[in-house]
Design a protein around this motif. Sequence first.
Motif, short mmCIF file in Angstrom:
data_model
loop_
_atom_site.label_atom_id
_atom_site.label_comp_id
_atom_site.label_asym_id
_atom_site.label_seq_id
_atom_site.Cartn_x
_atom_site.Cartn_y
_atom_site.Cartn_z
N HIS A 91 -8.54 -3.24 -0.55
CA HIS A 91 -7.68 -3.38 0.64
C HIS A 91 -6.53 -2.36 0.58
N GLU A 92 -5.83 -2.32 -0.52
CA GLU A 92 -4.66 -1.42 -0.61
C GLU A 92 -5.10 0.05 -0.61
N GLU A 132 0.78 -1.23 0.00
CA GLU A 132 0.00 0.00 0.00
C GLU A 132 0.81 1.28 0.00
N GLU A 178 -4.03 -4.11 8.97
CA GLU A 178 -4.41 -5.21 8.08
C GLU A 178 -5.88 -5.60 8.28
N HIS A 226 -5.91 1.14 2.85
CA HIS A 226 -4.66 1.39 3.59
C HIS A 226 -4.16 2.82 3.45
N TYR A 270 -4.43 -11.01 9.29
CA TYR A 270 -5.13 -10.82 8.02
C TYR A 270 -6.57 -11.33 8.05
ZN LIG Z 1 -2.54 -4.89 3.86
#
Ligand SMILES: [Zn+2]
Length: 1001
Positions: free
Chosen positions: A442-443, A410, A465, A446, A528
């Motif tokens: 997800h990224e 990220e 995470e 972040h 995660y």
């Molecule tokens: Zn991550």
Amino acid sequence: MGQASRTDPAVSLLTPGISHSLARHRAATISDVRYDLTLDVTPLDSAIGCIIVRFRRADTGDVIIDFRGRRLTAGRANGQKIPANAARSGHIRIPARLLKLGDNQLDFSFVADIAPSGASIIRSHDPTDGSDYLYTLLVPADANQLFPSFDQPDLKARVRLTLVTPVSTPPRSGSSGGRGPQGQRLLRGAAERDRRNPGPSAQASLARADVAPVSDARSERALSELPPLRSRAPTQVESAQRWSVVANGAIESADTSDGRLTTRFAETRVCASGGRASGPHAPQPWGESPGWGELRGSALDGGRAPQRPVGVSPSLARAPMESADCTPAPISTYLIAFAAGPWHRASSTDHGRTITAYVRASRAAEADLDTLLALNQRALDWMERYFGRPYPFEKFDFVLAPAFPFGGMEHPGAVFYNEDRFIFRERPTLPQRLNRFSTILHEVAHQWFGDLVTMRWFDDLWLKEGFATFMAAKALAEIEPAADAWKTFYLSNKPAAYAVDQTAGTRPLWQALDNLDQAKSNYGAIVYNKAPSVLKQLEYLVGDSAFQLGVQRFLNQHAYANATWQDLLGAIGQAGHRPLEAFGRAFMLRPGMPVVEQQLALRDNTIARLTLTQYPAKPLSGDKPWTERTEVLLFYSDRPPVRIPVELRSRVTEVTAARGKPAPDFVFANARDYGYFLLLLDSTGVHALESGALARVDDPFLRAMLWGALWDQVRNYRMQPERFVRLALGELPRETDEQVVPFVLARLGRAVSAYVLPASRDSLQPEVETTLWQAAGDKARPYGIRKAYVDAFIDLAATPRGIARLDTLFSADSVAGEPLKDPTRWDIATRLLELGAPAGEPRYAEQVKRDTTADGRRRSFIAAAGRPDAETKRTYFTRYFADATLNEDWASGSLGEFNALEHQAVTFPYVRPALDSLPFIQAHRRIFYLETWLAAFLRGQTGDSALTVVQRYLREHPNLPLDLRRKVLQHADELERTVRIRQRDDSAPYVDSVGHRSTER
Ligand SMILES: [Zn+2]
């Protein structure tokens, strides 16, 4: 060491790695850090750098800065030479006498490694066109392997980068000094010599350092005075591919006047309107980008999106924003990044925001960049709305990094994605497309959670995470209602979390960490998969709006700074008017998880009593019950279901609202998956599900969870694997969900190939193969379902008839209704090799010849690890350690084939060496390699003898670092269960009701 003053606190902090004490000391005494970093990456295997480090200091002792790169060539503190003995144990200790209170400046010249693996700058060579691509990967603590830095997340710095690269890659049939085969051999030979005879340690080189001091102007001069290194061939070739670079900051200037490309990046900063250019004259450096807005149809169209020509930039530099509108946006060292190479680029502008995508030239035609650009734009839009804050950095670009060892990373402003998972070489299935979009979400999440607000220390890794994955699911649920995002969330998180959290090797979400050099061990299913699951429970507990409000307050309070889990729970608890201290203790600090068992008593066809009994999966959690909110579902095939919210507080909870209700077909005590516990069904329910109730469940989300619970019955010795296989074979033909089918098939595969005994397998195998084969060929089913059956058939085929079918499939024109392409052909050739089938070698050779792409080479390496002979295993095992040119991505990709279940006899001797090499792997491989390694070696065995080897290894290493011991225990759990499932004595049936606890270890 002895000569240092005893009273100086610096002495105790000068240990290898970055200790928590050192980090705390520095965070308390150092502030306002700025890095002005220049790196020349034109040599093949070295980055030649200089850096100016500016900071404020509030105490009077020595200052310790981190550097464990190849060589330090000069160092100055406030203009004065740093003594020769200052560098040791991966640090440089700056004597207090060279420092001042307040502002200070350090200057260093240094050399760091560029290599296919094991270095901070990864070089990925593309054999198809001879290009090299470079990218960094500094997480969690490798920034100091590249340049001197205060390498800890809570000393955020303003970063300015100048990068010197080749202007272009020469054409393939170029001079011998370049990338031609001969030149490459020469260069590799030189690199090997260098590796065998590594450069002197930083300490020794600084002692001998006679290079000129680094000037304030941080000039070319300092670089040019270093001895010449092996370099690429001259680059003034018309047909050459031009290099481009991308980093956290926007490009400020690019200059090629000296035959090299020198790119200067703006300091990381945030500009008005979150990376959006404002006004009608917004810069669109790549020219127009018409029609991007039209791509905002279904995000999941990815698989079928047309290949459109993508625009290539006419200029290298992007016009920077007016700096008056911008303010500094400091970032943590692990987030600093750049990528360089002859990339193909494309960009899109949406509502004033321009994103540029980078992909290597040889894969540009395959990459569906327009879809990827659109998905990233949508992700940014959604996150801005949810977080109530504009995108926190000046610009956003992404790179499809070749051979990237993670799914994505990220970096602020320069996200790296795994090229292989983002470029589909054949029509993707729904799970593949969802997985790709989830990675993007997800990224992108972040950028706020991780980059804008960063954990103070890697003990809180779960914070970023867990949040990124949870936010990705929330975004998917809104952006793509058809994706059934919470079903996807269940499938991709819960089984993985439970698989680790119910073992003796589990850890709490918050993971104490004494030294950053152990931070790699904090990665895994707990951060995660468990972390987002716990956040789902938390949101259910406090409600959606309180949760969102709390998150927004948290981000506002800690923007461009650091925070801990207490800060987050504090903000959410305040927003929800609910104290969360107990929640924090139960889910952040306490290891392990509860098992919840359903007990149902019926009388006169009504419920007399429904109770939920909870106990810890492992004793390491302690005895206390967890408090959780869940939803109990009573399922009826002839009337609507009854849903009962229940709070579990004590060991036994009676669901009083169920009393007197008509007897249901079955009970499911975690409807909609809010609860975080392993659910064991009551035997009445299991019996009903086996007798047709499963087929009457219309909701695919519930079906997915029921299959998960049935599999847990198998793994907890309550249902024989043969029963599961029979149920799966009976129900699968009716299953229409594109995510549930592969989920069930994976469990069916594990049951048939590992859990059942050989005699059972022999009788089940033909029927399994026939069912899979027929479904794969069934034209009435959609592609995604048929493809899941094809994949499962390839994985499981083993009978002579199955092998013959595999061979037919290899030469077929189409598979699952789509043209047969290389990835599936590789799967078939690999399986034929694994089985030692006569067709294996010729099909493999055919495929090697046919697919000469970069991915083809990778697949060829992976497939060959599946040859069943001892010599192959010996060669591969040796290469895993001895071959410095072997990319980690190739190595980890081949571990499954190396450990094919059919090869247990030849791979068994490697179980112990695999365990013995864990400390080496931990020190020299990237984050996820160790997990993949352990999982592959231990899942590849089913025998008691393998379990004995693991147990003996643990006994013989009582001082094995705790993090490694835990990893071994986590992965040994599946082996232990496999052995126990196989050892069951048919004359003593499984425990099928309450009271089994004495059998749990
Ligand atoms: Zn991550």
